[in-house]
Motif scaffolding. Structure first.
Motif, mmCIF file in Angstrom:
data_model
loop_
_atom_site.group_PDB
_atom_site.id
_atom_site.type_symbol
_atom_site.label_atom_id
_atom_site.label_comp_id
_atom_site.label_asym_id
_atom_site.label_seq_id
_atom_site.Cartn_x
_atom_site.Cartn_y
_atom_site.Cartn_z
ATOM 1 N N PHE A 1 0.804 -1.225 0.000
ATOM 2 C CA PHE A 1 0.000 0.000 0.000
ATOM 3 C C PHE A 1 0.838 1.276 0.000
ATOM 4 N N GLN A 2 2.133 1.147 -0.273
ATOM 5 C CA GLN A 2 2.994 2.331 -0.374
ATOM 6 C C GLN A 2 2.472 3.306 -1.421
ATOM 7 N N ASN A 3 1.858 2.790 -2.462
ATOM 8 C CA ASN A 3 1.356 3.634 -3.550
ATOM 9 C C ASN A 3 0.314 4.637 -3.075
ATOM 10 N N ARG A 4 -0.303 4.396 -1.913
ATOM 11 C CA ARG A 4 -1.376 5.280 -1.427
ATOM 12 C C ARG A 4 -0.873 6.340 -0.448
ATOM 13 N N ILE A 5 0.309 6.157 0.106
ATOM 14 C CA ILE A 5 0.763 7.067 1.164
ATOM 15 C C ILE A 5 2.057 7.815 0.834
ATOM 16 N N HIS A 6 2.657 7.478 -0.307
ATOM 17 C CA HIS A 6 3.863 8.181 -0.740
ATOM 18 C C HIS A 6 3.816 8.386 -2.251
ATOM 19 N N ASN A 7 3.910 9.627 -2.692
ATOM 20 C CA ASN A 7 3.931 9.921 -4.127
ATOM 21 C C ASN A 7 2.718 9.319 -4.849
ATOM 22 N N PHE A 8 1.526 9.617 -4.334
ATOM 23 C CA PHE A 8 0.290 9.043 -4.892
ATOM 24 C C PHE A 8 0.134 9.380 -6.371
ATOM 25 N N ASN A 9 0.334 10.647 -6.710
ATOM 26 C CA ASN A 9 0.384 11.024 -8.129
ATOM 27 C C ASN A 9 1.272 12.253 -8.262
ATOM 28 N N GLY A 10 1.298 12.854 -9.418
ATOM 29 C CA GLY A 10 2.226 13.948 -9.637
ATOM 30 C C GLY A 10 2.049 15.145 -8.729
ATOM 31 N N SER A 11 0.804 15.374 -8.268
ATOM 32 C CA SER A 11 0.547 16.581 -7.480
ATOM 33 C C SER A 11 0.157 16.311 -6.031
ATOM 34 N N VAL A 12 -0.201 15.065 -5.715
ATOM 35 C CA VAL A 12 -0.653 14.727 -4.370
ATOM 36 C C VAL A 12 0.175 13.576 -3.819
ATOM 37 N N ASP A 13 0.644 13.718 -2.591
ATOM 38 C CA ASP A 13 1.492 12.686 -1.977
ATOM 39 C C ASP A 13 0.682 11.531 -1.410
ATOM 40 N N ILE A 14 -0.511 11.849 -0.873
ATOM 41 C CA ILE A 14 -1.336 10.849 -0.193
ATOM 42 C C ILE A 14 -2.675 10.694 -0.908
#
Length: 315
Positions: free
Chosen positions: A197-210
């Motif tokens: 689940f790292q994808n949801r709490i770090h670098n979620f997308n280009g503009s949002v981290d979480i």
């Protein structure tokens, strides 16, 4: 409620047995004490390790989603020929010794009669029941498969899947959206490693981290457990707040913005699946009934050709 669960089991059985030759009384004459032997092995495993129920349930899921419920997940690798249990999604599977102990006990009672696939299906049922969840009669008569390839584990539904990918994965195995939401409730006994689940709490997308669908305080908790450059492979979190109890807490947490996997959050992305999540969150009985029905359906996916004498290797 018990009568309802039995009737559900029987109704599914009539559908599945005509196709897969499974039946409730398959071993009544050839191995009448089969189920008690398996239950004893599961109970003994739980005494030593409270994570055994979650492990057995996950093991059964991962078995059935590749070539059907044929116990191929139990086979050992041979040299460079890596088996399913050594595929990336299965490296964290454990408690194989419980199935091996159950098989040993069953072989002493009735040699060469009971498949490892049937033992695994029974053990998964016991894992749920011994965790306070529903019980059901397991249709039996599965055969064991001879093929097990680590590469095939790429077919398993992944924790990063969206609803379209999940639906496709389940439909390929004859399972519908009701089954998807009900069987996802098996996460009530689960544990998630940080990597899933790292994808949801770090670098979620280009503009949002979480991931914005996560409750902010919960996201902060996850980030404290799993910092961005976490090096502890065993680090992670339980998938719900009552990890050793089979209940509907998983669905309640989804509705509160406390899902762990992207695939969990995906259940809220369509009106039908969100409605099912809400129904199961508000009624343990509704969840139990749906879970039993879907478990019998999933565990009846055909596969296999033989009865193994040793669950770890083909005859």
């Amino acid at each position: 409620m018990a009568a309802t669960l039995v009737s559900l089991a029987l109704s599914i059985l009539f559908i599945s047995s005509s196709v897969n030759a499974l039946s409730l009384n398959y071993y009544d004459k050839t191995c009448p004490h089969l189920e008690s032997a398996v239950t004893d092995a599961v109970k003994n495993g739980i005494v030593n390790d409270k994570t055994v129920p979650a492990a057995l349930l996950r093991m059964h899921f991962h078995d059935c989603f590749i070539r059907g419920c044929d116990a191929s997940v139990l086979l050992e690798s041979k040299g460079n020929q890596k088996a399913e249990k050594d595929g990336p999604p299965n490296i964290s599977l454990h408690a194989f010794y419980v199935i091996n102990n159950a098989k040993k006990a069953v072989e002493e009672l009735c040699p060469g009669v009971v498949s490892c696939a049937d033992i695994l299906a029974l053990a998964a049922r016991d894992a749920v029941a011994l965790s306070g969840g529903p019980t059901w009669q397991v249709p039996k008569g599965r055969k064991d498969g001879r093929i097990s390839k680590a590469a095939d584990t790429s077919q398993l539904p992944a924790p990063v899947f969206n609803i379209t990918q999940l639906q496709q994965s389940f439909s390929q195995r004859g399972l519908n959206l009701n089954d998807l939401v009900a069987l996802s409730g098996g996460h009530t006994l689960g544990f998630a490693h940080c990597s899933s689940f790292q994808n949801r709490i770090h670098n979620f997308n280009g503009s949002v981290d979480i991931d914005p669908s996560l409750k902010s305080t919960f996201a902060a908790t996850l980030r404290s457990i799993c910092p961005e450059h976490n090096k502890v492979r065993s680090a992670g979190i339980t998938l719900d707040s009552t990890t050793t109890a089979f209940d509907n807490a998983y669905y309640k947490l989804l509705l509160k913005g406390k899902s762990i996997f992207s695939s969990d959050e995906a259940l809220l992305s369509t009106p039908k699946t969100k409605a099912l999540v809400s129904k199961f969150a508000s009624s343990q009985e509704e969840f139990d009934n749906a879970f039993v029905k879907s478990m019998i359906k999933m565990s009846s996916i055909p596969g296999g050709q033989e009865i193994r004498l040793d669950c770890r290797k083909v005859r």
